[in-house]
Design an enzyme around this catalytic site. Structure first.
Site, mmCIF file in Angstrom:
data_model
loop_
_atom_site.group_PDB
_atom_site.id
_atom_site.type_symbol
_atom_site.label_atom_id
_atom_site.label_comp_id
_atom_site.label_asym_id
_atom_site.label_seq_id
_atom_site.Cartn_x
_atom_site.Cartn_y
_atom_site.Cartn_z
ATOM 1 N N HIS A 96 4.622 7.218 2.254
ATOM 2 C CA HIS A 96 5.756 6.061 2.248
ATOM 3 C C HIS A 96 4.950 4.947 1.395
ATOM 4 O O HIS A 96 3.556 5.070 1.143
ATOM 5 C CB HIS A 96 5.904 5.461 3.521
ATOM 6 C CG HIS A 96 4.861 4.876 4.241
ATOM 7 N ND1 HIS A 96 4.051 5.471 5.169
ATOM 8 C CD2 HIS A 96 4.281 3.540 4.116
ATOM 9 C CE1 HIS A 96 3.115 4.629 5.602
ATOM 10 N NE2 HIS A 96 2.986 3.317 5.017
ATOM 11 N N HIS A 115 0.750 -1.293 -0.034
ATOM 12 C CA HIS A 115 0.181 -0.018 0.041
ATOM 13 C C HIS A 115 0.818 1.069 0.017
ATOM 14 O O HIS A 115 2.208 1.276 0.199
ATOM 15 C CB HIS A 115 -0.812 -0.067 1.372
ATOM 16 C CG HIS A 115 -0.316 0.114 2.624
ATOM 17 N ND1 HIS A 115 0.362 -0.913 3.283
ATOM 18 C CD2 HIS A 115 0.173 1.369 3.236
ATOM 19 C CE1 HIS A 115 0.942 -0.450 4.446
ATOM 20 N NE2 HIS A 115 0.864 0.939 4.176
ATOM 21 N N TYR A 127 10.158 1.639 9.631
ATOM 22 C CA TYR A 127 10.327 2.656 8.553
ATOM 23 C C TYR A 127 11.807 2.911 8.237
ATOM 24 O O TYR A 127 12.647 3.265 9.195
ATOM 25 C CB TYR A 127 9.547 3.884 8.729
ATOM 26 C CG TYR A 127 8.169 3.727 8.833
ATOM 27 C CD1 TYR A 127 7.240 4.169 7.637
ATOM 28 C CD2 TYR A 127 7.442 3.260 9.657
ATOM 29 C CE1 TYR A 127 6.024 3.864 7.740
ATOM 30 C CE2 TYR A 127 5.892 3.277 9.787
ATOM 31 C CZ TYR A 127 5.059 3.448 8.706
ATOM 32 O OH TYR A 127 3.959 3.145 8.942
ATOM 33 N N HIS A 130 1.965 -0.346 14.927
ATOM 34 C CA HIS A 130 0.941 0.810 14.622
ATOM 35 C C HIS A 130 -0.303 0.142 15.667
ATOM 36 O O HIS A 130 -0.604 -0.954 15.918
ATOM 37 C CB HIS A 130 0.748 0.606 13.460
ATOM 38 C CG HIS A 130 1.567 0.956 12.429
ATOM 39 N ND1 HIS A 130 2.051 2.331 12.451
ATOM 40 C CD2 HIS A 130 1.897 0.730 11.400
ATOM 41 C CE1 HIS A 130 2.640 2.701 11.703
ATOM 42 N NE2 HIS A 130 2.832 1.623 10.741
ATOM 43 N N HIS A 176 -5.440 -2.095 4.949
ATOM 44 C CA HIS A 176 -5.401 -1.124 3.815
ATOM 45 C C HIS A 176 -4.838 -1.311 2.826
ATOM 46 O O HIS A 176 -3.730 -1.957 2.724
ATOM 47 C CB HIS A 176 -4.742 0.200 4.645
ATOM 48 C CG HIS A 176 -3.464 -0.191 5.264
ATOM 49 N ND1 HIS A 176 -2.872 -1.216 5.468
ATOM 50 C CD2 HIS A 176 -2.542 0.730 6.104
ATOM 51 C CE1 HIS A 176 -1.707 -1.198 6.274
ATOM 52 N NE2 HIS A 176 -1.475 -0.078 6.436
ATOM 53 N N GLU A 220 8.349 1.368 3.998
ATOM 54 C CA GLU A 220 7.822 0.572 4.951
ATOM 55 C C GLU A 220 8.026 -0.884 4.804
ATOM 56 O O GLU A 220 7.582 -1.175 3.713
ATOM 57 C CB GLU A 220 6.352 0.990 5.587
ATOM 58 C CG GLU A 220 6.038 0.024 6.776
ATOM 59 C CD GLU A 220 4.450 0.349 7.098
ATOM 60 O OE1 GLU A 220 3.830 0.278 6.100
ATOM 61 O OE2 GLU A 220 4.180 0.298 8.309
#
Lengths: 311, 311, 311, 311
Positions: free
Chosen positions: A218, A155, A259, A250, A203, A269
């Site tokens: 990112h 993503h 990251y 997260h 996501h 990431e």
């Protein structure tokens, strides 16, 4: 069909300041595989478990950042329908068709600018030379992987001003689901973060509200587990890569993450974990008083560099 | 919508010989959460990360096995359409509507018998009291979990005779994708195993060819990682549960897995891992000369008990 | 000094039927590093985190098995003292000094036959060219590892008749501690398994009672974690190595483990985990009614092949 | 005996500002087990895999910090000998015998102040009620663990001025081995960090050069693996504990780690991994230009709070 319409993030096109150090980073540190170069000097790469011809495009330019991100749709018919609906929505600008072959092994792409200023593409055709383990009696992982060796491009997180308009476009026209949101203000009336999915993933694309249009936070790649996140962290140090933050987790998406920056300053990431999303699952809401925990669950602090260093 | 039609395995109804030992197994060993009992004495349970009211139903009976498996669809409209198409397909028998409320907190269900003899249900409504971490600023995992503590009911593997008919029904009528198949015979002309998905998961239901109709191989539950598979294996020994096989890895789906039996002899699996499936991904094919490796990747041997102990 | 006397397993010398397939196995599958060959055609290898010149010696012979196992002691003075005490104990036979240089980069070795019939060596000098990460600002792991890539040769398990005599020799003369024991008989009066350590490890050498003298069960190598045990299991299948048992866990020592065979039929183990042993820690006792659980904690069954296939 | 003299860190005595929040922290967050309280109001605790009666002592006081750290030696004879040698060394001050019973279930302790100003104790007798899994047919881990649930108290890191004197005392009198050192200055002539071990562990006690005497940096507890470090990090957030740094990896010792504070501001560490140390292993040297990488391998930066927040 159970999965229809927009299927997945298909590619991200990144600008890098110098091609050779970038390529060394994306192949030896991150561990992608080069699949083609074209006459313009662009390099096309993919992760080992992807069937499509490429998922990352690198182009030498004067400034880093993202040129565009493309999504694969399920058919040419869907591509035509969605192109028409995007145009008719009034939410997109600069709509255009990119001819077949402009990306190698790829059919026509419909490109448009979303309210946050980013160029997004849809396409239905890209050759599928297959993943590195093949489709007949495959091993669970291939030999000769290098670096962090993520299995997939996963993503992007993008920053821009009109997040409301962009979310409306992705939800109402492109059929995405809002898996998680961050809201601010006394009544939570301002959407400051939106995590959108067209699949069972937590996501496929995400947006953060920001005064400027078209900023890139990112591009993210999928690892198998938390042990691989540690290996990635070790590689960052062994190869003297610029670390941003991690290993950590997260709150948003539950993913375990790290990251870092490519030599041009584009943030990458690698992450693992999360949960299985369904379109009827209630949207998870983070309130701004818990924003620290939402972003980095362990230290629960807002990190200025993470929030504001963009390309 | 990007995910439409049949969304996910919604419940599996299992027969157990004695309710109390079964319940102890499913709550203390496996670690599901009891959510309701009904007047018939059935017990309804769920895993901690599921939003729906229940995903496992236990009923005391004279023989173990599966009564039925149900799939959630995206809307009442889809339910009506799929019910009609299932009936019209000529592939299903014993079609019937189960009235709303027959399962607690659940709307009408359309039940039918598939060519392999199993009862399958579709439903559009089941209350969503939410998962154990909630939807507002959630933690990544809840406190007070017990046992193996899978996050979700994941899939079932069923044995039956007319696998071709069942696969045709799932693919052509219900919109499933054939993620992996096992073929036999000189030209691979006989489909002996089919792993079907309506999502990005490697499988939501699977079938193995077998002379008898309507046999149950296992119900499977999702763990987060290979470390949790070891913890599950340790719990199997600590609680004196009957182990079938594992920890090991499947060639099919790449999952890391362990199998064991509930006190009535119904096989359970907990597993982690796999890959992200898409409907345009080529079907992975296993040939019967590699069947050992397909099933258990590490020892590559056919295991008679695993193949033939059914309920 | 806090650690004195016998320090560690220093080498194991194995007979293989054909050198080239053996070498391919030990370097590409197991992932040891070749450090020397000698005029007799012996090959010397080590694991990546070992400082000593070698820890495994392979020799081509008509039958597989172990020639001898050697332990490093803390000084030449200790070597002389222990040699004298071993001779005086009356528990060892065939005592002899092997001259310096018989192993490359190695000083004199004192060899003797223990009551179970195995040849054991003590030595004080072996060059320490260092581990693969060096001693100045080292990385946590080196690049270019192959195969399972254990960090160390860890221990051997040996079968023989007079376990009581051997344990007496190791405890009373060589200063080992009995970390765990398996006892049989109505009053637990027969010692059938002994796990001995000269360090904080759960075992440095182990013995199982068996009617024949001088049989070899396995040589074991240390992995970092349970994820590496899975990787080792995958490599076993990818490289078509003969798997014995695993991945699983031992009750004895708590180690997570997998067993397999080299091309000559010598059993190898790679494992991770365990606990920190101290000499004042009570010996853990396994009773023969729990022997299944002691050996393989998950399936709790006695495995004839594991118990009786020896070289 | 192969392990002789000083065997292990036996206890650390910490001052806390308020006993009840401290106890909640050490039992519910860290997951130690209370084993006794005494008439002074001190609370004694242990980790689940420790055989000794206690390893952590909490005392309410006006300022946080460490009162003393105690090491178990192998016998009363050794205790007398080491006490005499410590006194004769001229390196220790304030030597005194603490009578048996001053700690519950514990014999006499010999206490002395080392050149860096810390109080260190030696003792030979403390009751061993056993670990939580027992010594007969033990399971690999006990039920009913809480919090991070480390298996052992592992080591302390202390700050003080005369590191040279302290290292001399630990090496030359107490028989410790210098596993790793950090050196500064143009020729590396100043020892600024010393990691000392009396066992196969990478460290049992460590010292950092600092202008003040008798400062406490952290007490560390052992976890099994990197997955448990993530669980610990999650618990830190779930329980709103003050996080210092992590999850990350140390260059020194290779350990994977996370640091946090008890409610009084005493720093705790939980960690996993490392390597097997032997007394003949060359000391690993870190040079001050690589100090960032030495301390936190991933971000390679000096962290002022980590270096200077002490109790």
């Amino acid at each position: 069909m159970a999965l229809t319409g927009v299927l997945r993030p298909g590619h991200v096109a990144l600008r890098v300041l110098e091609l050779e150090p970038a390529l060394k980073h994306y192949t030896e540190v991150l561990g992608l595989i080069e699949t083609a170069r074209d006459a313009q000097g662009r390099v096309f790469l993919k992760a080992w478990d992807e069937h499509d011809h490429h998922s990352v495009v690198l182009r030498e330019a004067d400034s880093p950042g993202m040129d565009y991100m493309g999504f694969r749709v399920d058919s040419g018919h869907t591509l035509e329908r969605l192109a028409r609906e995007v145009e008719q929505s009034g939410l997109a600008t600069a709509c255009q068709w990119i001819p077949a072959g402009e990306h190698p092994h790829t059919g026509v792409r419909f490109r448009f600018t979303i309210p946050t200023g980013h160029a997004i593409e849809l396409f239905a055709d890209k050759d599928k030379p297959g993943c590195r383990t093949g489709d007949i009696n495959p091993d669970p992982w291939p030999d000769d992987l290098r670096g962090m060796a993520p299995s997939r491009f996963d993503h992007c997180l993008l920053y821009g001003d009109d997040v409301d308009g962009t979310v409306k476009l992705f939800r109402e026209v492109l059929g995405f689901s809002l898996a998680e949101q961050v809201v601010a203000g006394p009544d939570g009336e301002t959407l400051i973060g939106a995590f959108l999915t067209c699949s069972n993933k937590a996501h496929d694309i995400a947006f953060i509200r920001h005064p400027e249009k078209n900023r890139f936070h990112h591009a993210s790649f999928l690892l198998d587990n938390w042990g691989e996140v540690l290996k990635a962290a070790d590689i960052i140090s062994k190869k003297d890569v610029s670390l941003d933050i991690g290993p950590t987790r997260h709150g948003i998406t539950r993913g375990a993450t790290i990251y870092f920056f490519d030599p041009s300053g584009n943030r990458n990431e690698v992450f693992s974990g999360g949960y299985i999303h369904y379109p009827d699952k209630p949207t998870i809401t983070w309130t701004d008083n818990e924003l620290g925990r939402a972003i980095f669950y362990h230290d629960r602090k807002l990190n200025e560099a993470f929030l504001n260093v963009l390309t």
